[in-house]
Design a protein around this motif. Structure first.
Motif, PDB file in Angstrom:
ATOM      1  N   GLU A 184       0.822  -1.206   0.000  1.00  0.00           N
ATOM      2  CA  GLU A 184       0.000   0.000   0.000  1.00  0.00           C
ATOM      3  C   GLU A 184       0.858   1.259   0.000  1.00  0.00           C
ATOM      4  O   GLU A 184       0.373   2.339  -0.296  1.00  0.00           O
ATOM      5  CB  GLU A 184      -0.930  -0.004   1.219  1.00  0.00           C
ATOM      6  CG  GLU A 184      -1.972  -1.104   1.167  1.00  0.00           C
ATOM      7  CD  GLU A 184      -2.931  -1.031   2.328  1.00  0.00           C
ATOM      8  OE1 GLU A 184      -3.695  -1.979   2.512  1.00  0.00           O
ATOM      9  OE2 GLU A 184      -2.908  -0.017   3.044  1.00  0.00           O
ATOM     10  N   ASN A 206     -12.271   5.480 -10.174  1.00  0.00           N
ATOM     11  CA  ASN A 206     -11.695   5.541  -8.830  1.00  0.00           C
ATOM     12  C   ASN A 206     -10.363   4.799  -8.738  1.00  0.00           C
ATOM     13  O   ASN A 206      -9.548   5.087  -7.857  1.00  0.00           O
ATOM     14  CB  ASN A 206     -12.681   4.968  -7.807  1.00  0.00           C
ATOM     15  CG  ASN A 206     -13.941   5.811  -7.678  1.00  0.00           C
ATOM     16  OD1 ASN A 206     -13.932   7.020  -7.939  1.00  0.00           O
ATOM     17  ND2 ASN A 206     -15.038   5.196  -7.287  1.00  0.00           N
ATOM     18  N   SER A 207     -10.137   3.842  -9.648  1.00  0.00           N
ATOM     19  CA  SER A 207      -8.876   3.092  -9.665  1.00  0.00           C
ATOM     20  C   SER A 207      -7.795   3.783 -10.476  1.00  0.00           C
ATOM     21  O   SER A 207      -6.670   3.293 -10.540  1.00  0.00           O
ATOM     22  CB  SER A 207      -9.105   1.684 -10.246  1.00  0.00           C
ATOM     23  OG  SER A 207     -10.032   0.947  -9.492  1.00  0.00           O
ATOM     24  N   LYS A 254     -17.758  -2.760  -5.517  1.00  0.00           N
ATOM     25  CA  LYS A 254     -16.731  -1.716  -5.513  1.00  0.00           C
ATOM     26  C   LYS A 254     -15.373  -2.403  -5.396  1.00  0.00           C
ATOM     27  O   LYS A 254     -15.143  -3.188  -4.482  1.00  0.00           O
ATOM     28  CB  LYS A 254     -16.951  -0.748  -4.337  1.00  0.00           C
ATOM     29  CG  LYS A 254     -18.245   0.036  -4.435  1.00  0.00           C
ATOM     30  CD  LYS A 254     -18.325   1.184  -3.436  1.00  0.00           C
ATOM     31  CE  LYS A 254     -18.432   0.711  -2.024  1.00  0.00           C
ATOM     32  NZ  LYS A 254     -18.658   1.831  -1.076  1.00  0.00           N
ATOM     33  N   ASP A 291     -10.944  -1.926  -6.327  1.00  0.00           N
ATOM     34  CA  ASP A 291      -9.777  -1.197  -6.825  1.00  0.00           C
ATOM     35  C   ASP A 291      -9.060  -2.085  -7.829  1.00  0.00           C
ATOM     36  O   ASP A 291      -8.350  -3.024  -7.469  1.00  0.00           O
ATOM     37  CB  ASP A 291      -8.847  -0.842  -5.659  1.00  0.00           C
ATOM     38  CG  ASP A 291      -7.666   0.020  -6.107  1.00  0.00           C
ATOM     39  OD1 ASP A 291      -7.497   0.206  -7.332  1.00  0.00           O
ATOM     40  OD2 ASP A 291      -6.927   0.490  -5.235  1.00  0.00           O
ATOM     41  N   ARG A 343      -9.444  -3.952   4.411  1.00  0.00           N
ATOM     42  CA  ARG A 343      -9.262  -3.787   5.867  1.00  0.00           C
ATOM     43  C   ARG A 343      -9.389  -5.102   6.620  1.00  0.00           C
ATOM     44  O   ARG A 343      -8.558  -5.461   7.436  1.00  0.00           O
ATOM     45  CB  ARG A 343     -10.278  -2.778   6.400  1.00  0.00           C
ATOM     46  CG  ARG A 343     -10.107  -1.362   5.833  1.00  0.00           C
ATOM     47  CD  ARG A 343     -11.103  -0.406   6.480  1.00  0.00           C
ATOM     48  NE  ARG A 343     -10.991   0.933   5.924  1.00  0.00           N
ATOM     49  CZ  ARG A 343     -11.660   1.352   4.869  1.00  0.00           C
ATOM     50  NH1 ARG A 343     -12.487   0.537   4.243  1.00  0.00           N
ATOM     51  NH2 ARG A 343     -11.521   2.592   4.414  1.00  0.00           N
ATOM     52  N   ASP A 373     -20.113   6.158   0.891  1.00  0.00           N
ATOM     53  CA  ASP A 373     -18.660   6.142   1.044  1.00  0.00           C
ATOM     54  C   ASP A 373     -18.044   7.250   0.189  1.00  0.00           C
ATOM     55  O   ASP A 373     -17.987   7.138  -1.041  1.00  0.00           O
ATOM     56  CB  ASP A 373     -18.129   4.771   0.633  1.00  0.00           C
ATOM     57  CG  ASP A 373     -16.622   4.646   0.799  1.00  0.00           C
ATOM     58  OD1 ASP A 373     -15.981   5.622   1.268  1.00  0.00           O
ATOM     59  OD2 ASP A 373     -16.081   3.581   0.453  1.00  0.00           O
ATOM     60  N   GLU A 374     -17.574   8.321   0.832  1.00  0.00           N
ATOM     61  CA  GLU A 374     -17.026   9.459   0.096  1.00  0.00           C
ATOM     62  C   GLU A 374     -15.670   9.146  -0.536  1.00  0.00           C
ATOM     63  O   GLU A 374     -15.240   9.843  -1.453  1.00  0.00           O
ATOM     64  CB  GLU A 374     -16.885  10.664   1.033  1.00  0.00           C
ATOM     65  CG  GLU A 374     -18.225  11.192   1.544  1.00  0.00           C
ATOM     66  CD  GLU A 374     -18.062  12.389   2.461  1.00  0.00           C
ATOM     67  OE1 GLU A 374     -16.906  12.782   2.731  1.00  0.00           O
ATOM     68  OE2 GLU A 374     -19.091  12.931   2.919  1.00  0.00           O
ATOM     69  N   THR A 375     -14.998   8.103  -0.056  1.00  0.00           N
ATOM     70  CA  THR A 375     -13.695   7.752  -0.626  1.00  0.00           C
ATOM     71  C   THR A 375     -13.820   6.942  -1.911  1.00  0.00           C
ATOM     72  O   THR A 375     -12.839   6.791  -2.637  1.00  0.00           O
ATOM     73  CB  THR A 375     -12.854   6.960   0.394  1.00  0.00           C
ATOM     74  OG1 THR A 375     -13.486   5.692   0.650  1.00  0.00           O
ATOM     75  CG2 THR A 375     -12.721   7.724   1.708  1.00  0.00           C
ATOM     76  N   TRP A 376     -15.009   6.413  -2.169  1.00  0.00           N
ATOM     77  CA  TRP A 376     -15.212   5.602  -3.377  1.00  0.00           C
ATOM     78  C   TRP A 376     -16.601   5.907  -3.943  1.00  0.00           C
ATOM     79  O   TRP A 376     -17.517   5.090  -3.876  1.00  0.00           O
ATOM     80  CB  TRP A 376     -15.083   4.106  -3.053  1.00  0.00           C
ATOM     81  CG  TRP A 376     -14.773   3.265  -4.251  1.00  0.00           C
ATOM     82  CD1 TRP A 376     -15.660   2.639  -5.072  1.00  0.00           C
ATOM     83  CD2 TRP A 376     -13.478   2.956  -4.775  1.00  0.00           C
ATOM     84  NE1 TRP A 376     -15.004   1.966  -6.073  1.00  0.00           N
ATOM     85  CE2 TRP A 376     -13.663   2.137  -5.915  1.00  0.00           C
ATOM     86  CE3 TRP A 376     -12.174   3.290  -4.393  1.00  0.00           C
ATOM     87  CZ2 TRP A 376     -12.585   1.649  -6.664  1.00  0.00           C
ATOM     88  CZ3 TRP A 376     -11.116   2.815  -5.144  1.00  0.00           C
ATOM     89  CH2 TRP A 376     -11.324   1.990  -6.264  1.00  0.00           C
ATOM     90  N   PRO A 377     -16.780   7.091  -4.503  1.00  0.00           N
ATOM     91  CA  PRO A 377     -18.109   7.487  -4.979  1.00  0.00           C
ATOM     92  C   PRO A 377     -18.528   6.685  -6.210  1.00  0.00           C
ATOM     93  O   PRO A 377     -17.694   6.269  -7.010  1.00  0.00           O
ATOM     94  CB  PRO A 377     -17.933   8.972  -5.319  1.00  0.00           C
ATOM     95  CG  PRO A 377     -16.477   9.107  -5.640  1.00  0.00           C
ATOM     96  CD  PRO A 377     -15.769   8.146  -4.727  1.00  0.00           C
TER      97      PRO A 377
END
Length: 423
Positions: A3, A59-60, A142, A144, A259, A293-297
């Motif tokens: 990461e 997003n990716s 969703k 990545d 996670r 989820d604002e990190t992955w709209p």
């Protein structure tokens, strides 16, 4: 891929071309796909199914995307033109529509998933990617893709297959694989009657998500070989993967939550029951798919609509929605909505009652109606006093479709109403 090195992933994704296979009919969705392809089916109150793989790409960091269309694609094409034209062509970013164009022969429509890509090899060559990411356009999740592409490169794979763990019973609907200790695919069968279980876990199987990463040259080589094989059905699952696993390095990529390490959310909403269930899942306090989820709209096209409105507050005529999701433009006028998902521009009129239902855009539920355990298709005008979902025999007599799990599907045609073909 660690990461701590996102720049490496970014360079890889910039050199990746994503192809979304969005030409399928999705016949198990019955009347929901009579006038639209499965990727164009509305989902989640304001989205369409195709918005999920498209948003995953953006997003990716993958911003070169081709969408391959075929079956009744008009509404899908309009949606992408209206909602996905924000990328900057001068920066090499695009979402291109690749309809079946008879590029190989005058009668050559897309014969299978592999053939759909093969017929566009000249376009792919022109874009000159290092890697090609093949995606199904009809799944909700969703993910990545950058991490998957990085894993593909680091492992030295010729091809990487995204996979999930599914119940053995459900595995009959997927491509099922077995892998060794290093996740190398050793066998692959498309929709087997007797799926191979995961060793030590007799109730589960490893299933393909319909997501593949290829090295460009390897993809070209295999598609050309497959096109020259007259006995082939020209499908990635049925033909390409079984032909290469014994000769080349084909790896499985388990789709996991970053996670927790647990199986991540992924849904094939391929039946009316699955579609109904997946939509109603979103209503929960902590739904398995978090649309907030604002990190992955999740990006989409949407009309400019006024906020939802709830009117009348009399004892027997109170506009209210409980344990529900209500989209913009809706008016709940002296009616009660419970545990339901309402898409845009739905009107529920006085003394009506809706429960456990998924109501698509532009529906009007008449006064004194009762709607339970139902999917109401776009544009329906439910006549005053009609009861849906309480008596399955009565629903079937009216011409409505009732699923095995007791969900009633209603379309404008079933009500004898005019169809809006731009759906």
């Amino acid at each position: 891929m660690p990461e701590s090195s996102p720049r490496f992933v970014s360079r890889l994704t910039r050199n990746t071309l994503a192809l979304i296979l969005a030409g399928g009919r999705g016949s198990r969705l019955k009347h929901l796909t009579k006038w639209r392809s499965k990727p164009a089916v509305p989902f989640g109150g304001k989205f369409r199914i195709v918005d999920f793989p498209l948003s995953n790409c953006i997003n990716s960091g993958i911003r070169r995307i081709g969408v391959l269309t075929q079956y009744k694609a008009h509404s899908l094409i309009l949606h992408i033109q209206k909602g996905w034209g924000f990328l900057r062509g001068e920066f090499g970013e695009f979402v291109e529509l690749w309809p079946a164009q008879q590029r190989i022969a005058e009668t050559a429509w897309y014969a299978g998933t592999a053939d759909a890509v093969f017929q566009n090899l000249d376009i792919i060559r022109n874009h000159n990617p290092d890697y090609v990411l093949i995606l199904a356009g009809d799944h909700v999740y969703k993910m990545d893709y950058g991490a998957m592409v990085a894993h593909h490169v680091e492992s030295g794979a010729d091809m990487t297959v995204g996979c999930i763990e599914v119940d053995l019973e459900k595995a009959r609907e997927f491509g099922v694989m077995t892998v060794d200790e290093e996740q190398r695919v050793r066998s692959f069968r498309e929709k087997p009657a007797d799926p191979d279980p995961i060793p030590g876990r007799p109730g589960e199987a490893l299933a393909s998500m319909g997501i593949y990463v290829f090295n460009r040259a390897f993809l070209f080589e295999q598609l050309i070989r497959d096109a020259d094989t007259k006995s082939s059905s020209h499908d990635f699952g049925k033909d390409i993967i079984p032909a290469v696993i014994g000769k080349y390095r084909v790896l499985a990529y388990p789709f996991r939550d970053v996670r927790s390490g647990a199986q991540a959310y992924w849904r094939d909403v391929g039946t009316v029951d699955a579609f109904w269930e997946a939509n109603l899942e979103l209503i929960g306090v902590t739904p398995p798919l978090n649309l907030y989820d604002e990190t992955w709209p999740i990006w989409t096209y949407q009309e400019q609509l006024p906020p939802a409105k709830f009117v009348f507050d009399d004892e027997d005529r109170r506009g209210m929605a409980v344990d529900s999701m209500v989209s913009g433009g809706c008016i709940i006028s002296g009616a009660t909505v419970r545990h339901s998902l309402l898409f845009s521009n739905v009107r529920v009129n006085s003394f009506a009652y809706c429960q456990d239902s998924v109501i698509l855009p532009d529906v009007d539920v008449g006064r004194n109606c009762e709607v339970r355990n139902a999917v109401i298709d776009r544009g329906c005008r439910i006549p005053e006093g009609m009861v849906i979902g309480r008596d399955h025999m009565a629903d079937r007599k009216r011409g409505f479709y009732v699923t095995e799990q007791g969900v009633t599907l209603v379309t404008p045609e079933m009500l004898g109403q005019e169809i809006n073909y731009v759906r």
